[in-house]
Each structure stands twice: as structure tokens, then as C-alpha cells.
Design an enzyme around this catalytic site. Structure first.
Site, PDB file in Angstrom:
ATOM      1  CE  LYS A 197      54.009 -82.554  49.476  1.00 40.86           C
ATOM      2  NZ  LYS A 197      52.923 -83.561  49.158  1.00 40.86           N
ATOM      3  CD  GLU A 213      43.875 -70.020  49.122  1.00 38.73           C
ATOM      4  OE1 GLU A 213      43.127 -70.769  48.464  1.00 38.73           O
ATOM      5  OE2 GLU A 213      44.660 -69.197  48.602  1.00 38.73           O
ATOM      6  CB  CYS A 215      25.597 -68.814  41.279  1.00 36.49           C
ATOM      7  SG  CYS A 215      27.101 -69.776  41.475  1.00 36.49           S
ATOM      8  CD  GLU A 270      37.294 -76.838  52.593  1.00 40.15           C
ATOM      9  OE1 GLU A 270      37.238 -75.964  51.717  1.00 40.15           O
ATOM     10  OE2 GLU A 270      38.297 -77.027  53.290  1.00 40.15           O
TER      11      GLU A 270
END
Length: 485
Positions: A192, A268, A286, A383
Site C-alpha cells: 500500500k 520504522e 554536513c 518531526e
């Protein structure tokens, strides 16, 4: 940012041909049972790319039935691992041969940069398939020395029908981080994909058919999370769910698994990964992270470099090779990122650059940097999935570790230092599933990836990912009068 990065221009790139828009079930492209469709949107313009079949519970039922039949009666879990590996290698070769088209589909559907899709994401997919193709004939059990005149051994058997629910941020790469080990293990799958980014999953299904992977082994049902995704997670004939996405939805997946057949779950989930930069860092540091912890001695210099880099970013059409940042995936995510920027302003963080949408067409946002960010601010805790960087200051190693761990998440982290002792101390102390030292976002098919805490459990990638799709069976036999027990 230069004027070319403001997003005023309409995209000039030609839209790739959209060849596959239907569900892929049991080796065939079919309409949804309801006949319904939904628009997949071009984030460069906000306009529809194509109408996609909208699968729901009835379609999930059909797809699961096909996957179950392929598992219970088909050749895939019964063929030698080396034969599965050969077919997976063929699948990988076809992906490489179609990298231009796959890269273009990812660019137009997800807003990801075309050149990166072609040199990073799609090659990672084929590399991931080859990695697990090589593992398919190396799935071994153990011999057990038991007491009481018994000898035993274990078999590692495929779990059965696996449901793979994939997010929009890395549609191809994250699909194959689950799909490749599932195939190697001998499972059959129902995929999906995210409703925002269905196009590459459908194209991969077409290539799997060309690779002679048997019908029913790979099925793709496009649709929405609350309907198709929920039906897959709660299905009584699905043995495994692998979900990549938000912690909020991860909770729903676990609840659905628990309330149905107690299926195995791998999650996850979200992250707020810290990049910890120490005073001795030199050269090009970075800046791929979004939560940057800077030691006070390097703070002012680093802030200047970050702002200069952000202002040099070219925001625009992901098909343009001069562009270094594309649009957000859809209007909802675009508005969500802008709302986080407003939270940062209201909570007292210092806006150094960016902070606004780019132009009037598409879902473009300026690269945005906040300084003086505190641990309890929303932009430091949640997030964002957008071009928003938070800069935070620390003095000592212990303070850096404390700040890094002051989050509900534990997906990944980065450390920049020339001192190996500092690097080792921090790496052992940070509660995260991955630690990158003097690098960032360093993914490889051989390197396990997954989270601590509310970032989930289980690991994608690496040999460990095979465990997500395998059961262990113990076989015990009496051995009479043997001198070797």
C-alpha cells in the site's frame, strides 16, 4: 537565494508518460472494485497528474487472497533460494534499464530532484534487490544439542503474506527496504504505497511481471490510509505488517494488529535526529540535518556558513539540473511546514533566513534556519519533514548527550569531530538506532536501519531485515543409543 529559486516560473520539463494507474493484483492491472479513482498531484504546480484507482477494503481482500494463494500453493516460497535470487537479479536489471522513467515519475509525483533520483534513489533500489538476492540462498537454521536422548534443529521459514505500508518521503527506496528482504525470505506481499506517491510502486509492479516473478507474489493496492491501509493492517489473513511512517499512525497499526490476528509488526517511525558538531570540526560540515547541536566555540562561524549555504540553495522545478531543492509533496505538507515555521517565530526562536513560501505556483518553501532554539520548542521536538533547520548551543560533551537524548524519538544521529574518543563516547551514549560519525544520511543495503524509543522497532536493511519476514521452527527427534549425545 537567487531569483531563479523563487519559484515564479512554471515548470518547463515535459511530464513523463503515466502508463500505470490501476491496482496490480495477481499479475494484472485492474480497476478498483468500486470503480473509484483519485488524483495524484504534481507538487510543482498543484495540478493533477493522473487519476489513480482508489482501492479500499474490498480490493485489499482481493489482493490478500491472491497473495495467500501464491504463498500457500504457488512456487515462490517453495523454489530454491538461488532461483528466487536469480529472479530478483532480473528484476534489478530491469529497474536499472528503466532508471530514467522511474526517476522522472518520482520527480513529478514526489517533487524529489530528478538527478538525485537517477544517481541515488533508483540505483539504491536495484542494489538493495541484488543484496537480498544474494542472501536468498543463505537462510540457515541451527543444529541443537539437546538433553535426554534428543537431537534438534531449527528451520527459518517465510512468515507468509506480508503487508507493506510505505510513506511518501522516499517512495522507492523505502519500498524496497521492506520488499527486497520479504521476497528473499519467500513471502508474498501486498503493498500500500502512500496516496501522494503511487506512480513508482505501480511501475515497479510492471517490471516485476516482466522479471517473471510469479503472479500473486507482488500486489499493489493504491488508496488511502484510513481505508486501504487500515484494511491491510487489520486483515485476518495477513501474517506480517511492515510500516514506515509517522508514530501516530504506527500506534494505529499496532492496535489493528492486536485487535485482529496478532500479526507480527515492524515499525520504522518518526525521528528528530540530532547532528552534534564539536569545536574541533573543520572543513565542510554536513548540514543535511534539521536539529543541529553546536558547541559554543564553533557556533557563530557555523551559523554564518549555514545561512550562506541556505541562501545559495536554488528552489524550483526538480527536473531542472541547476535546482537543489524541490517542492513539498502536497498542499497539506506545504501548509504543515509553514505552520511549524510560525510556531518557531511565536516561541521566540531567531529566524535567520527563509521562513516563507516561494512564488505563487506549486508547494515551494524557502530554506529556513532558526537559531536560539530551546529544547521545549515545538520545532525542536516534532518531526517537520521540510526545509527547516534548528540550531542549538551546548558547552560540554555531557550537555550534548543530554540534549541529543531529550526527545521521544531515537531513529538516528550524527557526530562531527576529529577526536575518536569523543566520537566513541557520544556514539555509545546517544539512544538512537544509527549513529553517523563525520558523515550523515549514510545509508547502505548492508547497514541495518531502525529506531529506539518511539521511532519504532525492528530493522530495515542489512541481514537483520530478513528476520522481519522469517519464523523459527524447532524440530526435535529422539536418537536412541547414540554415543555422541
Amino acid at each position: 537565494m537567487g531569483s531563479e529559486g523563487k519559484g515564479e516560473r512554471l515548470p518547463q520539463a515535459k511530464l513523463p508518460e503515466i502508463k500505470f494507474t490501476k491496482l496490480f493484483i495477481n499479475g494484472h492491472f485492474v480497476d478498483a472494485v468500486s470503480g473509484k479513482t483519485f488524483d495524484t498531484i504534481d507538487p510543482r504546480t498543484g495540478e493533477a497528474i493522473a487519476k489513480i484507482a482508489e482501492g479500499d477494503k474490498e480490493d485489499i481482500d482481493v489482493a490478500v487472497k491472491a497473495a495467500r494463494e501464491a504463498f500457500d500453493k504457488g512456487p515462490w516460497p517453495r523454489m530454491p533460494g538461488s532461483q528466487r535470487g536469480r529472479l530478483m537479479m532480473k528484476f534489478a536489471d530491469l529497474i536499472d534499464q528503466n532508471v530514467d522513467e522511474l526517476g522522472a515519475l518520482e520527480a513529478v509525483d514526489a517533487g524529489k530532484l530528478l538527478f538525485l533520483n537517477k544517481i541515488v534513489d533508483i540505483p539504491f533500489v536495484s542494489g538493495c534487490l541484488r543484496y537480498y538476492a544474494g542472501a536468498a540462498d543463505k537462510i540457515h537454521g541451527e543444529t541443537l544439542k539437546l538433553n535426554n536422548g534428543l537431537i534438534g534443529h531449527t528451520w527459518r521459514e517465510p512468515m507468509g503474506v506480508a503487508g507493506l505500508i510505505i510513506p511518501w518521503n522516499f517512495p522507492s527506496l523505502l519500498l524496497f527496504s521492506s520488499l527486497a528482504p520479504a521476497l528473499a525470505a519467500g513471502c508474498t506481499v501486498v503493498v500500500k504505497p502512500a496516496e501522494q506517491t503511487p506512480l513508482t510502486a505501480l511501475y515497479f509492479a510492471h517490471l516485476a511481471k516482466l522479471a517473471d516473478i510469479p503472479d500473486g507474489v507482488i500486489n499493489v493496492v493504491t488508496g488511502f490510509g484510513p481505508t486501504a491501509g487500515a484494511a491491510l493492517a487489520s486483515h485476518m489473513d495477513v501474517d506480517k505488517i511492515s510500516f514506515i511512517g509517522s508514530t501516530e499512525v504506527g500506534r494505529l497499526i499496532m492496535a489493528a494488529a492486536g485487535q485482529s490476528n496478532l500479526k507480527s509488526v515492524t515499525l520504522e517511525l518518526g525521528g528528530k535526529s540530532p547532528l552534534i558538531v564539536f569545536d574541533d570540526a573543520d572543513g565542510e560540515v554536513c548540514v543535511a540535518g534539521t536539529r543541529i547541536l553546536l558547541q559554543e566555540g564553533i557556533y557563530d562561524e557555523f551559523v554564518k556558513k549555514c545561512v550562506a549555504k541556505a541562501r545559495a540553495v536554488v528552489v524550483g522545478d526538480p527536473f531542472d539540473p541547476t535546482v537543489t531543492q524541490g517542492p513539498q509533496v502536497d498542499e497539506k505538507q506545504f501548509e504543515k511546514v509553514l505552520s511549524y515555521i510560525e510556531h518557531g517565530k511565536r516561541e521566540g526562536a531567531t529566524l535567520l533566513t527563509g521562513g516563507k513560501a516561494c512564488g505563487d505556483v506549486g508547494y515551494y518553501i524557502e530554506p529556513t534556519i532558526f537559531a536560539d532554539v530551546k529544547d521545549d520548542m515545538i520545532i525542536a521536538k516534532e518531526e517537520i519533514f521540510g526545509p527547516v533547520m534548528s540550531l542549538m548551543k551546548f558547552k560540554t560533551i555531557d550537555e550534548a548527550i543530554e540534549k541529543a537524548n531529550k526527545t521521544q524519538y531515537g531513529l538516528a544521529s550524527g557526530i562531527v569531530t576529529k577526536d575518536i574518543n569523543v566520537a566513541n563516547t557520544v556514539a555509545r551514549s546517544v539512544r538512537a538506532g544509527s549513529v553517523w560519525i563525520n558523515c550523515y544520511l549514510a545509508f547502505d543495503p548492508d547497514c541495518p536501519y531502525g529506531g529506539y524509543k518511539m521511532s519504532g522497532f525492528g530493522r530495515n536493511l542489512g541481514i537483520h531485515a530478513l528476520d522481519n519476514f522469517l519464523q523459527v521452527k524447532s524440530v526435535v527427534t529422539p536418537v536412541h543409543n547414540s554415543p555422541w549425545l
